[in-house]
Design a protein around this motif. Structure first.
Motif, short mmCIF file in Angstrom:
data_model
loop_
_atom_site.label_atom_id
_atom_site.label_comp_id
_atom_site.label_asym_id
_atom_site.label_seq_id
_atom_site.Cartn_x
_atom_site.Cartn_y
_atom_site.Cartn_z
N ARG A 186 62.23 72.94 72.13
CA ARG A 186 63.43 73.46 72.35
C ARG A 186 63.15 74.63 72.69
N ASP A 236 62.73 68.89 61.04
CA ASP A 236 63.04 69.36 62.41
C ASP A 236 61.72 69.09 63.45
N HIS A 286 61.19 68.64 66.47
CA HIS A 286 61.60 68.92 67.83
C HIS A 286 61.81 70.45 68.13
N ALA A 287 61.63 71.25 66.99
CA ALA A 287 62.08 72.70 66.90
C ALA A 287 61.18 73.41 67.92
#
Length: 575
Positions: free
Chosen positions: A250, A244, A246-247
Motif C-alpha cells: 500500500r 497484514d 499487503h502492508a
C-alpha cells in the motif's frame, strides 16, 4: 578440409578461401591486414586478425560436455550466489521505498539483457574461441600490441579469486552450526571450500559441470520455494504470523526521495547483482553450435533469474515489515524463515545459502579457468605449454591452480574486515573498464569485418542497444567518484571512498609500466624484437609463444613464418 568463404558488403577479391588445416591456413588480406578463417569441431567459422589471434583448436581437448542446460546453470550459478538472500535490504535502504526497489530489479534485468546481446554478437564472431572477454579485447585492440590482453590477463590471474564467496559460505556454515567463529576458523572453512572446488574441476570436467547443474536446480528450487511461499502469504496463508501481508504494497512508493548518491549506489548494486550472466560464454568452444545454443539458453537464464529475483523480493516484502528488512542487512532470508517456521527450521534452511555459495564458486572457477587457459594460449604467460596442456585428466590444471592459489592468498593475507572489503571492491573497477572497452570494441570489430568483406555472423545486436550499454558502463565508472552523503570515509571499507577506484586504475597503470618495459625498453637494450609463433603440443593442444628474435635475424624469421606465426616449411612444425 577446406571451404570457400562468402562475401558480405565488399568486393570478392578481398575474400580468400578458408583452409581449416592448422599448418596451412589461407587468409583474407586487405590494406596489409591479414584475417584467417578457421573452423572448430563445434561448428561455425572464426575469422580473426591473424597476427594477433590464437589458432582455433579444431578438436577441443576439454571436450564438448557443455550443452543447453549446462550453459544455463553455468551462468545462473555464477549470477545467483548468496546476495539475493541479503541484497534486497540494501536496495530498499538506497531507494527508500518498496515500489522503487522492485522497479530497480526490472531495470537491472533490462541492463543485463543489453549486455548479454553484446556478448552474443561477439561470440558469433569467434565461435571457436573460449575465454570471452580475453578474445574480444585481443581482437578489438591489436594496438598497442598485446597490451589490453596482457592487462586483462594480469587482472584475471590475480583478482579473479573466490575469496569473497568462500568467506560468505564460511559465515553461513557457522550460522548453520549456531556458533560464533574466530577469524581463522572462517578462513579455514573458506580455504577448504576453495580447495574442494579446485579438486573437483581438476578431477573431471563432466563431474564439475554436472555438480553445477545439480546445485543449480537446488538453487532454483530454493528461490521458487521462497517465492511461492510469499505468494501464499499474500493469498492469506499464515494469518496468525503475518496478519497484514499487503502492508508494504500500500502506498508502495512512500519514502522515495533519498539523495542521488543512495539511488545511484542502489542501481550499481542492482547491476552487480546480475553480474556473471556471460559465464557460459567462457566455454564457447566447448559447446556444440555455440551461437544457436547460447541465444536460447542465455535468454532463458536471464528471464529465469529476473523472475526468481522478483519473486523473492515480493516474498520478503509480504512477510517482513519495511523496518525489519532495513535492519536485517545480511540475514533477510533468515528473518523470513524464522517468521514463518520458527528458529529451528530457519537454522536448518541455512544449508541452502551454503550450497548456493558453493555452486557459485564452482561455476565461477570453471569460467575463469577457461579465461586463464586462453591467456596462456595467447602466449602472454611464461611456459605456455603448461597453461595450455590438459594432461592427464583432460582438464585445465595450471589455470585452476593459479586461481586456487590467489584465492587462498587473498583469504589468508589480509585481515578480516575493512582490508578484505577493500580488496573485494578493488575487483569491480577494472572489470567495468574492461567491459566498456569490450563493448566499444564490438563496434570496432563490426566495422573491420564489413570492410574486409568477412561473412555476416549469426547474430547482430541493435546499435542503440550497444550505445545504451556503453552509457551504463560509463555510469559504473563515473559513479564511484561521487562522494557519499556521509562523508569521504563513508564506504564499505570505512576509509577514503574512492580508494578502490584509484586502486583499480593503479592496476592498469602497473600493467602499462610493465608493458613498456617488456615491449620496448628491454628489446631495445637487448637488440631483439618480440615475435609470436604457433606451438603444436604433443597432447594436441594449440597455442602461441612469444619469443625473442635478434634484430639481425628478424627479416629472415618473418620470411619463414606466415602472419599467424606458423612455419612456412611444410616439414617443420614449431614445438
Amino acid at each position: 578440409m577446406a571451404a570457400e568463404s562468402q562475401k558480405s558488403g565488399s568486393s570478392s577479391e578481398n575474400v580468400a578461401h578458408v583452409n581449416y588445416d592448422h599448418s596451412k591456413p589461407e587468409y583474407i588480406v586487405q590494406d596489409g591486414v591479414a584475417y584467417v578463417g578457421e573452423k572448430g569441431e563445434n561448428g561455425g567459422v572464426t575469422y580473426q586478425n591473424a597476427a594477433d589471434g590464437v589458432p582455433v583448436e579444431s578438436t577441443n581437448l576439454l571436450r564438448y560436455t557443455t550443452g543447453f542446460w549446462g550453459s544455463v546453470f553455468l551462468s545462473l550459478s555464477r549470477v545467483v550466489g548468496t546476495g539475493i538472500f541479503s541484497t534486497p535490504a540494501n536496495i530498499l535502504k538506497g531507494t527508500g521505498s518498496v515500489g522503487l526497489a522492485l522497479f530497480f530489479w526490472v531495470i537491472g534485468y533490462v541492463i543485463s539483457m543489453s549486455g548479454l546481446s553484446v556478448y552474443l554478437e561477439l561470440a558469433s564472431y569467434f565461435p571457436g574461441r573460449s575465454g570471452a572477454d580475453v578474445v574480444y579485447l585481443e581482437q578489438a585492440y591489436p594496438r598497442p600490441r598485446f597490451f589490453w590482453p596482457l592487462a586483462f590477463g594480469f587482472y584475471t590471474c590475480v583478482f579473479a579469486f573466490g575469496a569473497g564467496n568462500s568467506f560468505v559460505l564460511a559465515s553461513w556454515v557457522f550460522r548453520f552450526a549456531s556458533r560464533e567463529p574466530t577469524d581463522w576458523e572462517i578462513k579455514g572453512i573458506a580455504i577448504a571450500a576453495n580447495t574442494l572446488v579446485a579438486l573437483l574441476i581438476i578431477a573431471n570436467t563432466r563431474l564439475s559441470l554436472t555438480l553445477v547443474n545439480v546445485f543449480g536446480v537446488l538453487k532454483v528450487a530454493t528461490l521458487l520455494f521462497i517465492g511461492i511461499t510469499g505468494w501464499a502469504v499474500l493469498g492469506g496463508a499464515f494469518p496468525e504470523k503475518v496478519p497484514d501481508p499487503h502492508a508494504n504494497f500500500r502506498n508502495a512508493f512512500e519514502g522515495t526521495g533519498n539523495d542521488a548518491y543512495s539511488l545511484s549506489s542502489s542501481l550499481v548494486n542492482i547491476v552487480y547483482s546480475y553480474w556473471g550472466y556471460a559465464n557460459a560464454f567462457n566455454l564457447n568452444n566447448e559447446i556444440k553450435n555455440p551461437v544457436r545454443t547460447l541465444k536460447l539458453s542465455s535468454a532463458i537464464t536471464m528471464f529465469l533469474i529476473a523472475t526468481l529475483y522478483m519473486l523473492v523480493n515480493v516474498a520478503f516484502f509480504a512477510v517482513l515489515s519495511k523496518a525489519e528488512i532495513l535492519a536485517s542487512t545480511q540475514i533477510t532470508a533468515t528473518l523470513f524463515w524464522e517468521r514463518l517456521w520458527g528458529a529451528k527450521v530457519a537454522k536448518g534452511l541455512t544449508i541452502f545459502p551454503v550450497l548456493s555459495a558453493f555452486s557459485n564458486m564452482l561455476a565461477s572457477m570453471i569460467g575463469f579457468s577457461r579465461q586463464v587457459r586462453e591467456i596462456g594460449r595467447q602466449g602472454l604467460l611464461p611456459y605456455p605449454k603448461i597453461w595450455v596442456s590438459t594432461k592427464p585428466f583432460g582438464t585445465p590444471i595450471a589455470p585452476v591452480l593459479i586461481l586456487w592459489f590467489t584465492a587462498v592468498l587473498f583469504t589468508v593475507a589480509p585481515p578480516a574486515g575493512d582490508a578484505f572489503q577493500f580488496i573485494t571492491a578493488l575487483q569491480n573497477y577494472p572489470q567495468s573498464l574492461f567491459l566498456l572497452l569490450m563493448t566499444i570494441g564490438l563496434l570496432i570489430i563490426r566495422h573491420r569485418r564489413k570492410k574486409m568483406g568477412i561473412p555476416a555472423s549469426d547474430f547482430k545486436v541493435w546499435t542503440p542497444v550497444v550505445i545504451f550499454f556503453i552509457c551504463v558502463e560509463l555510469f559504473l565508472l563515473i559513479m564511484p567518484w561521487v562522494p557519499p552523503a556521509g562523508g569521504i570515509n563513508d564506504s564499505a571499507f570505512n576509509f577514503f571512498y574512492a580508494a578502490s577506484s584509484l586502486g583499480g586504475l593503479g592496476i592498469i597503470l602497473v600493467c602499462y609500466l610493465y608493458y613498456v618495459l617488456w615491449m620496448y625498453i628491454l628489446p631495445k637494450a637487448g637488440k631483439y624484437q618480440i615475435r609470436r609463433r604457433v606451438l603444436f603440443n604433443d597432447d594436441g593442444s594449440v597455442g602461441n609463444q612469444l619469443i625473442k628474435v635478434p634484430n639481425d635475424e628478424v627479416e629472415a624469421w618473418d620470411i619463414k613464418h606466415d602472419p599467424s606465426g606458423r612455419s612456412l616449411n611444410e616439414n617443420e612444425r614449431d614445438a
